[in-house]
Design an enzyme around this catalytic site. Structure first.
Site, mmCIF file in Angstrom:
data_model
loop_
_atom_site.group_PDB
_atom_site.id
_atom_site.type_symbol
_atom_site.label_atom_id
_atom_site.label_comp_id
_atom_site.label_asym_id
_atom_site.label_seq_id
_atom_site.Cartn_x
_atom_site.Cartn_y
_atom_site.Cartn_z
ATOM 1 N N HIS A 17 1.607 -1.085 0.066
ATOM 2 C CA HIS A 17 -0.003 -0.120 -0.415
ATOM 3 C C HIS A 17 0.830 1.452 -0.198
ATOM 4 C CE1 HIS A 17 -3.205 -2.685 3.012
ATOM 5 N NE2 HIS A 17 -3.688 -2.134 1.112
ATOM 6 N N ARG A 90 -2.566 -5.932 -9.252
ATOM 7 C CA ARG A 90 -1.464 -7.093 -8.481
ATOM 8 C C ARG A 90 -1.618 -8.128 -9.663
ATOM 9 N NH1 ARG A 90 -3.692 -6.993 -2.283
ATOM 10 N NH2 ARG A 90 -5.237 -7.227 -3.816
ATOM 11 N N SER A 127 -3.658 -7.859 2.918
ATOM 12 C CA SER A 127 -3.495 -7.316 4.010
ATOM 13 C C SER A 127 -4.031 -8.440 4.906
ATOM 14 C CB SER A 127 -4.338 -5.936 4.376
ATOM 15 O OG SER A 127 -4.045 -5.257 4.467
#
Ligand code: PNS
Length: 164
Positions: A17, A90, A127
């Site tokens: 991030h 991603r 996460s």
């Protein structure tokens, strides 16, 4: 003034991030990192904790602020004079998941989504994976800032104690 939002759940913020926010801060005059605080039972950290961790993580970027939002991201953008949403891409799954959201957001208001490819070293980072690996005792210390790692370790220990 070109202003962009980097939205997300950030539960918790990862080095991936921070890489995206840093790159956004180089592309735009102002960047608002916006923590979606819509109710969810599955969060490890409260909205306030996630915002506080992001503020610490982004303290070195002069043109970056952190805020929380409820409801639609496009409403947050309209309220804050923001016309660009910046997101990292991603893996292939992001390429399935993100374009419909970008198209929906564009159909709701005059906001454009800008995608940047995640830096290769962070392309696997999420996460949810960090939490899962940490929960089972894996070493995630290289994947999040030190203070996040400490908070994560503490919170997971608290949760484990609660569950006996
Ligand atoms: O980190 P995440 O979980 O991928 O973040 C998702 C987030 C918060 C950016 C997304 O769920 C969002 O924008 N939520 C706000 C509600 C909204 O606007 N929904 C419509 C999306 S088209």
């Amino acid at each position: 003034m070109r202003r962009a939002v980097c939205p997300g759940s950030f539960d918790p913020v990862t080095n991936g991030h921070i890489d995206i926010v840093q790159r956004a801060s180089a592309l735009f005059d102002e960047v608002v990192v916006a923590v979606g605080v819509n109710k969810s039972k599955n969060r490890l950290f409260t909205p306030e904790e996630r915002i506080e961790m992001l503020r610490e993580a982004c303290a070195g970027f002069d043109n970056v602020t952190v805020d929380g939002f409820t409801g639609l991201l496009t409403d947050f953008c309209a309220q804050n004079g923001i016309h660009a949403i910046l997101k990292g891409l991603r893996a292939v799954s992001d390429f399935d998941y993100e374009p419909p959201m970008a198209q929906m957001n564009a159909s709701l208001t005059d906001v454009e989504t800008v995608f940047v490819p995640t830096s290769p070293e962070y392309s696997f980072l999420a996460s949810s994976l960090v939490k899962e690996v940490a929960m089972f005792g894996g070493d995630v210390s290289a994947l999040v800032p030190d203070f996040v790692h400490r908070a994560l370790t503490k919170r997971l220990a608290e949760r484990a104690a609660e569950q006996g």
